[in-house]
Design an enzyme around this catalytic site. Structure first.
Site, PDB file in Angstrom:
ATOM      1  N   LYS A 158      -8.030  14.171   4.614  1.00 49.90           N
ATOM      2  CA  LYS A 158      -7.182  12.971   4.591  1.00 49.90           C
ATOM      3  C   LYS A 158      -6.150  13.147   5.695  1.00 49.90           C
ATOM      4  O   LYS A 158      -6.031  14.234   6.264  1.00 49.90           O
ATOM      5  CB  LYS A 158      -6.488  12.807   3.233  1.00 49.90           C
ATOM      6  CG  LYS A 158      -5.916  14.113   2.640  1.00 49.90           C
ATOM      7  CD  LYS A 158      -5.376  13.903   1.241  1.00 49.90           C
ATOM      8  CE  LYS A 158      -6.403  13.971   0.136  1.00 49.90           C
ATOM      9  NZ  LYS A 158      -6.580  12.761  -0.606  1.00 49.90           N
ATOM     10  N   ARG A 159      -5.392  12.086   6.013  1.00 48.79           N
ATOM     11  CA  ARG A 159      -4.356  12.252   7.029  1.00 48.79           C
ATOM     12  C   ARG A 159      -3.428  13.397   6.613  1.00 48.79           C
ATOM     13  O   ARG A 159      -3.187  13.603   5.427  1.00 48.79           O
ATOM     14  CB  ARG A 159      -3.541  10.961   7.181  1.00 48.79           C
ATOM     15  CG  ARG A 159      -4.267   9.875   7.946  1.00 48.79           C
ATOM     16  CD  ARG A 159      -3.424   8.648   8.005  1.00 48.79           C
ATOM     17  NE  ARG A 159      -2.740   8.505   6.741  1.00 48.79           N
ATOM     18  CZ  ARG A 159      -1.629   7.804   6.571  1.00 48.79           C
ATOM     19  NH1 ARG A 159      -1.092   7.171   7.589  1.00 48.79           N
ATOM     20  NH2 ARG A 159      -1.055   7.703   5.393  1.00 48.79           N
TER      21      ARG A 159
ATOM     22  N   HIS B 240       0.802  -1.234   0.000  1.00 47.51           N
ATOM     23  CA  HIS B 240       0.000   0.000   0.000  1.00 47.51           C
ATOM     24  C   HIS B 240       0.829   1.275   0.000  1.00 47.51           C
ATOM     25  O   HIS B 240       0.263   2.362   0.186  1.00 47.51           O
ATOM     26  CB  HIS B 240      -0.937   0.043   1.208  1.00 47.51           C
ATOM     27  CG  HIS B 240      -2.013  -0.995   1.200  1.00 47.51           C
ATOM     28  ND1 HIS B 240      -3.268  -0.794   0.672  1.00 47.51           N
ATOM     29  CD2 HIS B 240      -2.004  -2.266   1.645  1.00 47.51           C
ATOM     30  CE1 HIS B 240      -3.996  -1.880   0.818  1.00 47.51           C
ATOM     31  NE2 HIS B 240      -3.244  -2.803   1.410  1.00 47.51           N
TER      32      HIS B 240
ATOM     33  N   THR C 284      -8.493   6.657  -1.835  1.00 42.79           N
ATOM     34  CA  THR C 284      -9.824   6.087  -2.021  1.00 42.79           C
ATOM     35  C   THR C 284     -10.877   7.171  -1.784  1.00 42.79           C
ATOM     36  O   THR C 284     -11.994   7.053  -2.279  1.00 42.79           O
ATOM     37  CB  THR C 284     -10.077   4.916  -1.043  1.00 42.79           C
ATOM     38  OG1 THR C 284      -9.576   5.273   0.240  1.00 42.79           O
ATOM     39  CG2 THR C 284      -9.399   3.651  -1.536  1.00 42.79           C
TER      40      THR C 284
ATOM     41  N   LYS D 223       0.997  14.572   0.888  1.00 44.22           N
ATOM     42  CA  LYS D 223      -0.374  14.847   0.439  1.00 44.22           C
ATOM     43  C   LYS D 223      -0.579  16.336   0.158  1.00 44.22           C
ATOM     44  O   LYS D 223      -1.577  16.746  -0.403  1.00 44.22           O
ATOM     45  CB  LYS D 223      -1.383  14.343   1.472  1.00 44.22           C
ATOM     46  CG  LYS D 223      -1.355  12.807   1.633  1.00 44.22           C
ATOM     47  CD  LYS D 223      -2.364  12.339   2.653  1.00 44.22           C
ATOM     48  CE  LYS D 223      -2.271  10.852   2.974  1.00 44.22           C
ATOM     49  NZ  LYS D 223      -3.026  10.000   2.023  1.00 44.22           N
TER      50      LYS D 223
ATOM     51  N   LYS E  87     -14.701   8.368  -3.522  1.00 44.71           N
ATOM     52  CA  LYS E  87     -15.932   8.717  -2.798  1.00 44.71           C
ATOM     53  C   LYS E  87     -16.458  10.075  -3.260  1.00 44.71           C
ATOM     54  O   LYS E  87     -17.659  10.251  -3.490  1.00 44.71           O
ATOM     55  CB  LYS E  87     -15.675   8.756  -1.281  1.00 44.71           C
ATOM     56  CG  LYS E  87     -15.315   7.392  -0.710  1.00 44.71           C
ATOM     57  CD  LYS E  87     -14.710   7.464   0.686  1.00 44.71           C
ATOM     58  CE  LYS E  87     -14.022   6.132   0.997  1.00 44.71           C
ATOM     59  NZ  LYS E  87     -13.107   6.206   2.148  1.00 44.71           N
TER      60      LYS E  87
END
Ligand code: 26V
Length: 844
Positions: free
Chosen positions: A575-576, A382, A686, A581, A690
């Protein structure tokens, strides 16, 4: 007036008292359901029967749903036992289940009856579901993926189970204070969880430490050390509109009564008397205990082994039980009955543990045990981030798991022998391909290498990620095992992430498609393309999105006190918090936007697109730069939101304590979402799926699943920017060579922070990470500066597109219409066919 009525008012037990309290485990009619709920109020003695406030109503309602689930679940288990199909066991250290009530009654298709029943009892279903605490036994995408997979496995009637740990405290709760993020323990079991069933008949011993003895027979045996009991708690997972109900089995660690030293206790030595009890309790105390200390590392390793050992003992027990009375059998049949999927490297110890159980307990030789193990186990990677690839100290492993280290050494030795004898061309690569890194400074076990060498299949989680695994991280292994590597693009469950979180939009989709089959066949959404230009469809679509935006605005007001305008563009990044990111890119963009708005005349401002930027997510407690980003977002919000000159054109909100339930409110109300990682660094993502499924447009880089989403929904419906994955290494080199020329807009945004516009907090460490050409934590490793100009250009395209509502709505519809591929039903069908070799086993 009686006491009951006085303390409970209209929703007190006064109303419920008129409804008979009787057990109807399989009730379908509202009247029976109400009776069954009332039965739990009276006879499940968790609370006083005279209290019937929302909290008590929630627990009683959940217990009444559980009755039905337990029934279906027993039927499922018995059916599997009879048919004895090959079964998958999904091993994961994380599950992000969120709330269960809406999902359970939705999957059982009894939501209207429950709403009705609760009305009779003086309560509203929407209020009751809010009482439930999230089960947050995970961190982020990897844990939520595991939970979406369980939903799909059950819905597809696949014989599959999940195994995990029953952490006493889940992912920390996040509060925002003047200092930024503050963490506290997440007491999800404070009262109790109505969804778990403790299984006192399912208990296995798990050993730690000790030594290896050679038996007179020549067999090796692991003895001594400390033994902890693993006790099973089962959480039923219902499939959508099917009887099949599978299990998420969570292990809890318990010490035995023999370990309690009564003698010492009576002697007043209370702590040492209960030492093993408290050491057992530590194992499942928290998700991701800090691993900065040696003790912390040891505890994490204990957790991982505890999961692997208990789960494998359970699988072997089930395998043997199903063989009873069926004549003679061989261990070579094990892989035709059992498939084990490792969710990342966290459960890698399943490999040596299965070898040990087969050799030392069942008497198999190495070759036979190796054959069974390698045909049983598959591994999903992952992440490609080097710091996230697990490496365990050999010294710690020898201490905690001496027999497993013997086995790992043997696997490593045999792998080297194989290379020597069959692939001399790879000799020079061996040092990095080996499982054991013999670096004298810090000898470690490389868990990913152990997985690649031992598993029959290795998969990535999006096409780009799987390609990177084959061309970079695991490139050297590909020529040895060319067919071992696969891609399985992630997916999300359309039940939780559209059907239940956005009922209004779902109803419109069902109405126009004239079927609700899309809930289990998401590809049917493509038919929405036909209506994308239709005015009446667009109007219905817009009104559903607006209702979701209004619900979101109310939520934001409740948790932050900030009023946001539902007519502004709702722009979300949740998100985290991690530097790769690039929440920093987002907030620098917001800062630049704010500065430009300030410079405009009131007249000029009127022609801009009003935006509400929402950012949410948790920063790991020890990740200081991530916490500084949270603080910066909050500080920017405090200034912008209180600036009367511009705050009707821009708001910046940090959404506290992001979790599954918060996502269920945010995602349906979103119009633009940001998936802006440095290309090549986000394995899949992911939440992008959504958002897209909910008709939200994406601004993003060509990273992870973004690539495939853009392909599916059409490039004209995606706001693309930034460097591509194959450009990134050269860009980093160029920067090292002093070739990077910063964009003036980027410099202006940073300068604005330095000027003190957002307060006096010391942002220098954060800003420093963007400066210089190289060095630890410097040199803009994540390419924020490089991508800033193209990001701002893409944002300008967003602003323009939003001004044309018809066009925007069409793009929104096409996003949903193109999201069919991203159903976890598709992902799980592919795992079932191409990795697990299992088939549907439907309960009649
Ligand atoms: C873990 C850590 C821990 C140490 C600090 C840095 C760091 C960075 C990343 C990770 C991620 C570990 C594995 C993980 O959670 N991967 C996520 O898996 C999702 C499901 O496949 C996928 O969608 C996300 O892109 C991926 O980050």
């Amino acid at each position: 007036m009686t006491t009951t009525e006085k303390s409970n008012g209209a929703t007190g037990y006064g109303v419920a008292a008129k409804i008979p309290a009787s057990a109807h485990p399989m009730a379908g009619e509202p009247k029976e359901i109400a009776s069954n709920i009332n039965y739990h109020v009276r006879y499940s003695p968790h609370f006083s029967a005279f209290k019937f406030e929302p909290e008590q109503a929630y627990y009683a309602t959940a217990e009444s749903v559980r009755d039905r689930l337990v029934q279906q679940w027993n039927e499922t288990y018995l059916h599997y036992h009879k048919v004895d199909p090959k079964q998958t066991y999904y091993l994961s250290m994380e599950y992000l289940q969120g709330r269960a009530l809406t999902n359970a009654i939705g999957n059982l298709n009894i939501q209207d009856a429950y709403a009705d029943a609760l009305n009779k009892l003086g309560h509203k279903l929407e209020e009751i579901v809010e009482q439930e605490k999230d089960a947050a036994l995970g961190n982020g995408g990897l844990g939520r993926l595991a939970s979406c997979f369980l939903d799909s496995m059950a819905t597809l009637n696949l014989p599959a189970w999940g195994y995990g740990l029953r952490y006493r405290y889940g992912l920390f709760k996040q509060r925002i204070t003047k200092e930024g993020q503050e963490e506290s323990a997440d007491d999800w079991l404070e009262k109790f969880s109505p969804w778990e069933v403790v299984r006192h008949d399912v208990v296995y011993p798990v050993r730690f430490f000790g030594q290896v003895e050679v038996q007179p027979s020549g067999f090796r045996k692991w003895v001594g050390g400390e033994v902890v009991k693993a006790l099973a708690y089962d959480v039923p997972i219902p499939g959508y509109k099917t009887k099949n109900t599978i299990s998420l089995r969570l292990w809890e660690a318990k010490a035995s009564a023999e370990d309690f030293n009564l003698f010492q206790f009576n002697d007043g030595k209370y702590e040492s008397a209960a030492q093993l009890h408290s050491s057992a309790q530590q194992i499942c105390a928290v998700l991701y205990p800090g691993d900065a200390t040696e003790n912390g590392k040891l505890l994490r390793l204990k957790q991982q082994f505890f999961l692997c050992s208990a789960s494998l003992q359970d699988m072997i027990c089930t395998f043997k039980e199903r063989k009873v009375g069926k004549g003679s059998w061989k261990w070579s049949e094990f892989p035709s009955k059992v498939a084990v999927q490792l969710n990342d490297t966290h459960p890698t110890l399943a490999i040596p543990e299965l070898m040990r159980l087969l050799m030392d307990d069942e008497g198999l030789g190495w070759d036979e045990a190796w054959d069974v193990t390698t045909r049983t186990i598959a591994y999903t990677n992952h992440t490609v981030l080097p710091e996230a690839l697990e490496k365990w100290s050999q010294a710690v492993m020898w201490k905690l798991l001496p027999r497993h280290m013997e086995i790992i050494e043997e696997i490593d030795k045999r792998f080297m022998e194989m290379i020597h004898s069959t692939r001399p061309d790879l000799e020079s690569k061996l040092p990095s391909m080996r499982i054991l890194d013999k670096n004298p400074q810090k000898p470690v076990v490389r868990m990913a290498n152990l997985c690649v060498v031992s598993a029959h299949t290795v998969n990535g989680v999006a096409q780009l990620h799987s390609d990177i695994l084959k061309s970079e991280l695991f490139a050297d292994y590909v020529s040895i095992w060319p067919t071992k590597f696969q891609n399985k693009t992630n997916g999300i469950t359309p039940r939780r992430w559209l059907r239940f979180c956005s009922p209004q939009l779902s109803n419109i989709i069902t109405k126009w498609l004239k079927t609700d089959q899309w809930v289990t066949n998401l590809d049917l959404l493509t038919d929405l393309r036909k209506f994308a230009d239709k005015t009446d469809f667009q109007a219905e679509w817009e009104s559903a999105k607006m209702a979701n935006k209004q619900r979101l605005a109310q939520y934001i007001l409740k948790v932050t006190g900030v009023t946001i305008d539902p007519n502004s563009l709702f722009d979300i990044q949740v998100k985290r918090i991690h530097e790769y990111k690039r929440q920093l890119l987002n907030i620098l963009g917001a800062i630049y936007r704010y500065k430009k708005l300030k410079e405009m005349s009131p007249e000029e401002r009127k022609s801009t697109t009003s935006r509400t930027i929402m950012i949410g997510g948790k920063a790991f407690a020890t990740y200081t730069n991530a916490k500084r980003i949270v603080k910066l977002v909050c500080d920017v919000g405090a200034v912008v939101n209180n600036d009367p000159e511009v705050n009707s054109y821009l708001k910046v909100v940090f959404v506290p304590n992001y979790n599954v339930s918060v996502a269920e409110v945010l995602i349906p109300g979103s119009e633009l979402s940001q998936h802006i990682s440095t290309a090549g660094m986000e394995a899949s993502g992911t939440s992008n799926m959504k958002f897209s499924l909910n008709g939200c447009l994406i601004i993003g880089t060509l990273d992870g699943a973004n690539v495939e989403i853009r392909e599916e929904i059409g490039e004209e419906n995606f706001f693309l920017f930034g460097a591509t994955a194959d450009e990134v290494p050269q860009l980093r080199k160029d920067r090292e060579n002093g070739l990077f020329k910063p964009d003036p807009r980027f410099e202006e945004a940073k300068q604005f922070i330095r000027s003190g516009a957002f307060g006096s907090y010391d942002y220098n460490p954060l800003l420093e990470s963007l400066e210089g050409n190289s060095g630890y934590g410097r040199g803009d490793y994540f390419l924020v500066g490089h991508d800033f100009p193209s990001y701002m250009d893409a944002q300008a395209r967003v602003d323009e597109a939003y001004k044309d509502r018809k066009r925007w709505t069409k793009m929104s519809i096409l996003s949903t219409a193109g999201s069919g591929k991203f159903s976890s039903d598709r992902t799980i069908s592919q795992y079932a066919k191409e990795i697990w070799n299992i088939e549907e086993c439907r309960v009649p």
